[in-house]
Design an enzyme around this catalytic site. Sequence first.
Site, PDB file in Angstrom:
ATOM      1  N   HIS A 196       1.740   4.664  -2.814  1.00 29.00           N
ATOM      2  CA  HIS A 196       2.029   6.017  -2.503  1.00 29.00           C
ATOM      3  C   HIS A 196       3.268   6.652  -2.688  1.00 29.00           C
ATOM      4  O   HIS A 196       3.534   7.646  -3.414  1.00 29.00           O
ATOM      5  CB  HIS A 196       1.949   6.419  -0.978  1.00 29.00           C
ATOM      6  CG  HIS A 196       0.340   6.366  -0.398  1.00 29.00           C
ATOM      7  ND1 HIS A 196      -0.697   7.021  -1.068  1.00 29.00           N
ATOM      8  CD2 HIS A 196      -0.217   5.598   0.627  1.00 29.00           C
ATOM      9  CE1 HIS A 196      -1.685   7.096  -0.205  1.00 29.00           C
ATOM     10  NE2 HIS A 196      -1.431   6.071   0.554  1.00 29.00           N
ATOM     11  N   HIS A 248       0.750  -1.139   0.004  1.00 27.95           N
ATOM     12  CA  HIS A 248       0.073  -0.034  -0.051  1.00 27.95           C
ATOM     13  C   HIS A 248       0.947   1.240  -0.062  1.00 27.95           C
ATOM     14  O   HIS A 248       0.594   2.041  -0.803  1.00 27.95           O
ATOM     15  CB  HIS A 248      -1.107  -0.106   1.015  1.00 27.95           C
ATOM     16  CG  HIS A 248      -1.977   1.196   1.206  1.00 27.95           C
ATOM     17  ND1 HIS A 248      -3.143   1.041   0.920  1.00 27.95           N
ATOM     18  CD2 HIS A 248      -1.478   2.302   1.734  1.00 27.95           C
ATOM     19  CE1 HIS A 248      -3.707   2.361   1.015  1.00 27.95           C
ATOM     20  NE2 HIS A 248      -2.774   3.179   1.631  1.00 27.95           N
ATOM     21  N   GLU A 249       1.742   1.351   0.677  1.00 29.45           N
ATOM     22  CA  GLU A 249       2.543   2.603   0.831  1.00 29.45           C
ATOM     23  C   GLU A 249       3.520   2.585  -0.084  1.00 29.45           C
ATOM     24  O   GLU A 249       4.038   3.809  -0.604  1.00 29.45           O
ATOM     25  CB  GLU A 249       3.528   2.470   2.158  1.00 29.45           C
ATOM     26  CG  GLU A 249       2.709   2.458   3.692  1.00 29.45           C
ATOM     27  CD  GLU A 249       1.603   3.625   3.840  1.00 29.45           C
ATOM     28  OE1 GLU A 249       1.911   4.754   3.046  1.00 29.45           O
ATOM     29  OE2 GLU A 249       0.715   3.472   4.459  1.00 29.45           O
ATOM     30  N   GLU A 295      -4.515   8.151  -2.506  1.00 30.79           N
ATOM     31  CA  GLU A 295      -5.060   7.052  -2.071  1.00 30.79           C
ATOM     32  C   GLU A 295      -5.409   5.914  -3.220  1.00 30.79           C
ATOM     33  O   GLU A 295      -5.520   4.780  -3.075  1.00 30.79           O
ATOM     34  CB  GLU A 295      -6.266   7.379  -0.905  1.00 30.79           C
ATOM     35  CG  GLU A 295      -6.750   6.145  -0.229  1.00 30.79           C
ATOM     36  CD  GLU A 295      -5.601   5.694   0.817  1.00 30.79           C
ATOM     37  OE1 GLU A 295      -4.612   6.234   1.007  1.00 30.79           O
ATOM     38  OE2 GLU A 295      -5.880   4.650   1.437  1.00 30.79           O
TER      39      GLU A 295
HETATM   40 ZN   LIG Z   1      -3.065   5.297   2.083  1.00 34.54          ZN
END
Ligand SMILES: [Zn+2]
Lengths: 493, 493
Positions: free
Chosen positions: A266, A262-263, A292
């Site tokens: 980003h 997830h990161e 996001e």
């Molecule tokens: Zn996030």
Amino acid sequence: MTSAYQQLTRTFQRLARFGHLSAIAGWDMQTMMPPAGSQARGEALAELSVLQHQILTDSRMEAWLEAAQQEALNDVEQANLLEMRRAWQQAALLPAALVEAKSIAGSRCEHAWRQQRPANDWQGFAANLQEVVRLSREEAEIRAQAAGCSRYDALLDLYEPGMTSAQLDATFGDLLQWLPDLLERVVAKQAAEPVDMPLGPFPVAAQRQLGLQLMKLLGFDFNAGRLDVSAHPFCGGVPEDVRITTRYNENEFVSAMMGVIHETGHACYEQNLPKTWRGQPVALARSTAIHESQSLFFEMQLARSAPFLQHILPLVSAQMGEQPALTPGNFVRLNQRVKRGFIRVDADEVSYPLHVILRYEIERALIGGDIEVEDIPALWDEKMQRYLGLDTQGNYRDGCMQDIHWTDGAFGYFPTYTLGAMYAAQLFQAVRRALPQLDKQIAAGELQPIFDWLSQNIWRHGSRFPTAQLIAQASGEDLNPQHFRRHLEQRYL
Amino acid sequence: MTSAYQQLTRTFQRLARFGHLSAIAGWDMQTMMPPAGSQARGEALAELSVLQHQILTDSRMEAWLEAAQQEALNDVEQANLLEMRRAWQQAALLPAALVEAKSIAGSRCEHAWRQQRPANDWQGFAANLQEVVRLSREEAEIRAQAAGCSRYDALLDLYEPGMTSAQLDATFGDLLQWLPDLLERVVAKQAAEPVDMPLGPFPVAAQRQLGLQLMKLLGFDFNAGRLDVSAHPFCGGVPEDVRITTRYNENEFVSAMMGVIHETGHACYEQNLPKTWRGQPVALARSTAIHESQSLFFEMQLARSAPFLQHILPLVSAQMGEQPALTPGNFVRLNQRVKRGFIRVDADEVSYPLHVILRYEIERALIGGDIEVEDIPALWDEKMQRYLGLDTQGNYRDGCMQDIHWTDGAFGYFPTYTLGAMYAAQLFQAVRRALPQLDKQIAAGELQPIFDWLSQNIWRHGSRFPTAQLIAQASGEDLNPQHFRRHLEQRYL
Ligand SMILES: [Zn+2]
Ligand SMILES: [Zn+2]
């Protein structure tokens, strides 16, 4: 002669440099700093933030912004000027006394919440939250007057410029038509498909190694970033040097693994923002929701798909040891498990939007003045029952006190999670149209075409286009929740 | 009404907060930052340093400094005001153009030196160094005019306030009387005492563990600091959060071990600076030489003494594995080995001052205008022959090109190493008088009385007293090189 636009670019470059120091010192505070450094660090960062606010609200700024609009600017410069004005207005609109009062009330409320939440102390929390809400309404009123919109829309605009509660009502209304029923059906279906849980312990070193391998697979540039540990995972640093974090639990490795992915979403967005405009607002990420969308594209669309999970299973087994839970079928079921729960941050992608819509409805009413802080628990209980079929009565700690956002007055933030999920689904469908062999490529670990597409359509644009235009250009249509619906139905039914 | 002194303390507190961010971002650059972050970090730190310079040279500063002298101030406040004036004068005396030119010339010279040194390219280096020297002379001239002293003394004062070349000539003259001969005798004596070298490899994890154990033994507060790795070991951070670094070589553990102990001496000084005056100049370390006296007190006076080495040997053996080289006698000989060599940073404490005096004599003549850059190699060769009996002709890389200091124009710094060594010896003798059972206590690892003495006599005073007074109060007399001589004779003959 120096043009007004040049004065502005110099000022914003200076701000970016101070922002760099703030980002690194902030990252250090979460990852490296020993406890005794806390007070001095807090004071140093506060001093820097006062300086940044002074620079941004310098008395010449308004005149420069006005004058620059009369100057000959190309498209990118015009987009940059728009972002400069946004930043200036966000900072300059509020009286200093309100900014300070909000900061103090937010810190007090958050600080007390850290004890009050485990103690399930709603009364104590409500007293502090009332003050935060009062000041947030004041802020919203000032912003709403300036923008000519509703109070809540004015706050929403801080996180997702251009988004309105009218559009959210329509979009979330659509979701509410079919999502609770879909969730019901998925849970019923999965009840007949048992999942083997992996048996630990899973040493931190092995989990870290797996995380690094996955980051590499996902195109993270280690020449321009790091992976570290913090209590609350985040993506920080600056585009030239992106710092992501995770936390490890030796009994369970999937959370850290998916957290790192997830990161990394980003991070890849940050690392691939346009280099030519570095230091200018137009070179920054578009919005919280688009950010996001990139992390959820990586985590939900890509990494929890069967082809991707099958591709990485050998890496996972090599680090965690082969075991019955790490067979292809079970590994996919494990990562696609849907389960109704109290806690938003633990929610799967099917139930997550219901947690968000619940919060959106409450915070919109709260900022609008339709309800008061003391009305929150009853509304929470009612909506949890309606959307998720769960009873939260009296359980404030796992109910309306579970999130940090409201303690700091970050009203308007929650919707960006679900906007991000819907953008991610819409973008992934667009990638699928562009790459007919997508699933085969993913199963073979050939991910570069996906990154190229994201870079071409999202990353390299920074803040050059409004979100709606960015999404329409990339996917061929406006935000359309049907892509998200189709994604969920195809994966889970 | 706000007094001028209060205006000043506010200004210096602000400077300290920005200094905090600079220290942490600087530490991060050496320890954590990935390569691609380098340019943006450099720009961010340069922007901050411009800001710090602006604050320090604010047009109101001089009037505040004047007015504060008329205000009723206690002793500490007066000492603080003196340090404020020093800081202001250091920053305000030089024209901005000179500061910038010096910074550019220094960066260029240092940058090129990184290639020129391994290539032994004296001619290339000399061209850049000439410009650095020219600008350093300009700086020295301006400072000398303001202070009414010689050019070189004006630069010396930046690192060791109050020290003069007259006093250095006397002190170093004393050393030159007996040190070359002492060195000769020690080398001859040790030729008959063979040393077993420890056999590696010594894993980094074990070396780090040993380093942490020694830091703990030496009173380092891990609640307020860290140990990390960097290419060039240093002690950075802020008093509330002191960051020391080392580097590891798996073939040899003694260098990292003694390096950690050395930096721990710097760190304990920083961690124990006065807390009540935090953020003010009077709370800072006294000078470069006093700082070095603390690291050399820890490393040379304490840690290379036989009782200390015998006390830590079990810790060392536990981490490195028992072996013939790690017997008490050999371990002491290993850590007290004296050997003439080309390289200052590798020198033992007996030959080290000769490296320093050589540099002092050359840089004093250079800044004074008595010699030019092209004269350096011949002088270097001659003095190396005279003081250390070594031939450096044509070997610039291990001769006059070995140090970074001159590349950046840090003339006046070198003497502080040997001043530090002499202060350390003098302070250790004072501790010995105060603690009659000193060697027994050290052998038993009871070090707290030593730390208490240092805290009482050095650390807690910050910059409250001039160096000469600090030393006289602590040791009962002025700087006296005979303590250093006695130390060397007792340990090595
Ligand atoms: Zn996030
Ligand atoms: Zn040192």
